[in-house]
Scaffold this motif. Structure first.
Motif, mmCIF file in Angstrom:
data_model
loop_
_atom_site.group_PDB
_atom_site.id
_atom_site.type_symbol
_atom_site.label_atom_id
_atom_site.label_comp_id
_atom_site.label_asym_id
_atom_site.label_seq_id
_atom_site.Cartn_x
_atom_site.Cartn_y
_atom_site.Cartn_z
ATOM 1 N N GLN A 45 0.815 -1.216 0.000
ATOM 2 C CA GLN A 45 0.000 0.000 0.000
ATOM 3 C C GLN A 45 0.848 1.266 0.000
ATOM 4 O O GLN A 45 0.363 2.340 -0.355
ATOM 5 N N GLU A 46 2.111 1.154 0.385
ATOM 6 C CA GLU A 46 2.990 2.320 0.374
ATOM 7 C C GLU A 46 3.351 2.743 -1.040
ATOM 8 O O GLU A 46 3.974 3.777 -1.242
ATOM 9 N N ILE B 33 1.174 3.614 -3.099
ATOM 10 C CA ILE B 33 0.112 4.558 -3.463
ATOM 11 C C ILE B 33 0.381 5.915 -2.809
ATOM 12 O O ILE B 33 0.707 6.011 -1.619
ATOM 13 N N CYS B 34 0.266 6.970 -3.582
ATOM 14 C CA CYS B 34 0.424 8.330 -3.069
ATOM 15 C C CYS B 34 -0.755 8.661 -2.151
ATOM 16 O O CYS B 34 -1.925 8.543 -2.562
ATOM 17 N N SER B 35 -0.461 9.063 -0.931
ATOM 18 C CA SER B 35 -1.515 9.365 0.041
ATOM 19 C C SER B 35 -2.286 10.632 -0.318
ATOM 20 O O SER B 35 -3.428 10.830 0.129
ATOM 21 N N LEU B 36 -1.701 11.515 -1.141
ATOM 22 C CA LEU B 36 -2.367 12.766 -1.519
ATOM 23 C C LEU B 36 -3.316 12.582 -2.694
ATOM 24 O O LEU B 36 -4.431 13.113 -2.709
ATOM 25 N N HIS B 37 -2.877 11.815 -3.695
ATOM 26 C CA HIS B 37 -3.656 11.710 -4.935
ATOM 27 C C HIS B 37 -4.211 10.315 -5.203
ATOM 28 O O HIS B 37 -4.901 10.120 -6.201
ATOM 29 N N ASN B 38 -3.910 9.363 -4.302
ATOM 30 C CA ASN B 38 -4.387 7.993 -4.468
ATOM 31 C C ASN B 38 -3.988 7.410 -5.826
ATOM 32 O O ASN B 38 -4.755 6.701 -6.466
ATOM 33 N N LYS C 211 2.787 5.425 -7.246
ATOM 34 C CA LYS C 211 4.064 6.135 -7.253
ATOM 35 C C LYS C 211 4.969 5.501 -8.319
ATOM 36 O O LYS C 211 5.594 4.474 -8.084
ATOM 37 N N CYS D 150 1.889 14.440 -8.471
ATOM 38 C CA CYS D 150 2.850 15.147 -7.611
ATOM 39 C C CYS D 150 3.871 15.915 -8.441
ATOM 40 O O CYS D 150 4.281 17.025 -8.078
#
Length: 565
Positions: A150-151, A153-158, A161, A176
């Motif tokens: 799960q890391e 995935i960008c926490s800001l834009h879902n 990465k 980003c």
């Protein structure tokens, strides 16, 4: 498998060339079965002679047979895959401590074996099957099961990465790069991982150099404890230092294992996230290993010199006794060893050449008994206690070795079930791999060797036969067998033994067959020339700290690991 009315040994459906389950199986005239591509490649190597043979029974065919697909065998292979998946519950292990659980299991969770970088989920073998069978999942990237998926995935834009910001040294998503990282130096995560991967080999080399330094430091501490003439406070300092060095060795070894595991992951984001922390090494304890005073140094020097002298005297007496029993096969030692002065003995000990306790340090140069060199002294036996003497006695320790394609230089061609290596005329289409030799025409065996092992190599051309640690560097001027401390090499074509960049002339040219004997625990490595008799070329006494791999370098010609079992 019995529940489905099928009772087949899986090995019956494996290709004898690639050792995997048969792919597009074909049957040749002698009745043996192979993957279509495997037998074509095998016969392609025999095109120049226009004589084609079976890799198993060696039956010869002229002209080259025309083979067709064995439909029944292909169906059996597919059925075995399905039945093994459905009727082998022992393959589906329940999740335990430290395991990654399957995201699709309900109730009691099974252990996940793969994670999907597109689905961002982990799957057990049963729930993973649609990724293999359905065209809808054809483009999905599967990696070893990871709890950190799960890391990615960008926490800001879902979003995934998929980029790496070199300006901020972190993985980011595409949005980003258009927002808070706009104008920064960004590349794909895959490109950055490739660049970092090239540093991994030298980084691991640094770690193992530190491990060796720490082990040598422990030997110094052992010597200090043997003296026993210092104050109690000084001994406590030595004991504390020993404990710290042991902890550092454990930590360095753990980091090296983590780096090796990380080098094989296909998840670029996880590689970039964990790599910096693993290569960040703290201060070394080298500076703490000091001798307090000249008198203390002199006491150690005297004690160690005395031990070495006693050891040499004992060895001479033992050699004389054995020589009286076996006078027929003398080996001469350099007189410089027997006349080593006390002043030279201690520096030799401190320069990373301390043998394990109970094992004599032997740097004897093997010379021809019929043409003795000026520096020869007393004769010594041509074997250590417990070591086999004849080829018949060596054969019980014979091991089957397979060359690892992932380590082979791209100018080398592997054949004969990966037991034969030939210098090619053009680069082979091997995939990129962190363990591949890039600057030297070398290859390592797949198996790591411990205990007692014996193997033979048939060679022609420009060839060297070696053993090496798995973490030997793969590129650069010191990556050649014998050019570093991680490998020991016999250069067959120019009659030399080389280790750590130092060469030693052999007593006579070796025959076209070389025998290699390894007693890992005793620290003995011996090279033999095999013809109608078995002649010792050189013996090495060393303290091996890790499993060794057989190595072959082919500048021209070819070499083959012989099947002795």
């Amino acid at each position: 498998m019995a529940q489905r009315g099928i009772s087949l040994d899986e090995h019956m459906l494996r290709c004898a060339i690639c050792l995997d389950l048969l792919k597009d199986p074909v049957t040749i005239p002698c009745g043996h079965n192979y993957c279509s591509e495997c037998i074509k490649n095998h016969w392609k190597e025999q095109d120049q002679k226009a004589i084609y043979s079976c890799p198993q029974c060696r039956e010869v065919f002229i002209p080259r047979p025309v083979v067709g697909k064995n439909t029944m065998l292909a169906q059996l292979v597919e059925e075995m895959k399905k039945v093994a998946l459905q009727d082998a519950p022992h393959l589906h292990r329940y999740v335990g401590p430290g395991d990654v659980s399957c995201d699709f299991c309900t109730g009691r969770k099974m252990k996940a074996t793969k994670s999907c970088l597109q689905c961002l989920a982990s799957y057990c073998d049963l729930h993973l099957q649609p990724h293999y069978d359905s065209p809808a999942f054809k483009t999905h990237k599967l990696v070893t099961a990871s709890a950190d998926i799960q890391e990615n995935i960008c926490s800001l834009h879902n979003k995934m990465k998929e980029l790496f910001c070199r300006s901020d040294q972190q993985t980011i998503c595409f949005l980003c790069s258009m927002d808070e990282h706009k104008g920064h130096d960004t590349v794909s995560a895959a490109a950055e991982r490739t660049e970092w991967q090239q540093e991994l080999g030298p980084r691991r080399q640094d770690i193992w150099q530190r491990v060796q330094d720490r082990e040598e430091a422990l030997k110094v501490c052992d010597v200090q404890q043997l003296i026993g003439s210092q104050q109690e406070a000084e001994m406590r300092r030595v004991e504390e230092l020993q404990q710290r060095v042991q902890q550092e060795i454990s930590e360095l070894t753990r980091r090296d294992h983590e780096l090796e595991k990380l080098s094989h992951t296909e998840d670029h984001v996880q590689f970039l996230r964990r790599y910096p922390s693993l290569i960040s090494l703290g201060p070394s304890t080298n500076s703490d290993i000091t001798i307090r005073s000249p008198s203390y140094f002199n006491q150690i020097t005297y004690a160690v010199t005395e031990l070495i002298q006693k050891l040499q005297d004992t060895l001479r007496q033992e050699w004389t006794r054995i020589s009286s029993i076996e006078p027929s096969a003398p080996i001469y030692t350099s007189s410089s060893q027997s006349k080593t002065s006390q002043a030279a003995a201690f520096p030799a000990l401190t320069e990373s050449k301390v043998p394990p306790r109970g094992s004599p340090q032997n740097h004897s140069k093997v010379s021809s008994p019929t043409n003795p060199t000026p520096d020869q002294s007393k004769a010594a036996p041509n074997h250590t206690p417990g070591e086999p003497k004849t080829r018949t006695e060596f054969l019980p320790y014979a091991c089957r070795l397979i060359l690892d394609p992932n380590t082979a230089n791209k100018m080398l061609v592997l054949s004969g079930q990966n037991m034969r290596v030939t210098r090619g005329k053009k680069k082979q289409s091997y995939p990129n791999h962190p363990e591949r030799f890039t600057d030297r025409f070398q290859v390592l065996s797949r198996e790591g060797l411990t205990g007692r092992c014996y193997w033979e190599v048939e060679w022609s051309g420009i060839v060297s036969v070696a053993v090496a640690y798995k973490h030997i560097v793969r590129a650069g001027g010191t990556s050649g067998f014998g050019d570093n401390k991680m490998s020991w090499a016999l250069y067959c074509h120019n009659n030399k033994y080389i280790h750590d960049g130092r060469s030693l002339d052999l007593p006579a040219p070796p025959c076209s067959r070389i025998g290699v004997y390894l007693d890992h625990e005793a620290g003995v490595l011996s090279f033999y020339s095999i013809s109608s008799t078995m002649a010792l070329l050189h013996r090495v006494q060393a303290a091996f700290t890790q499993p060794l791999h057989a190595g072959i370098c082919v500048g021209s010609g070819s070499a083959e690991l012989l099947l002795l079992l």
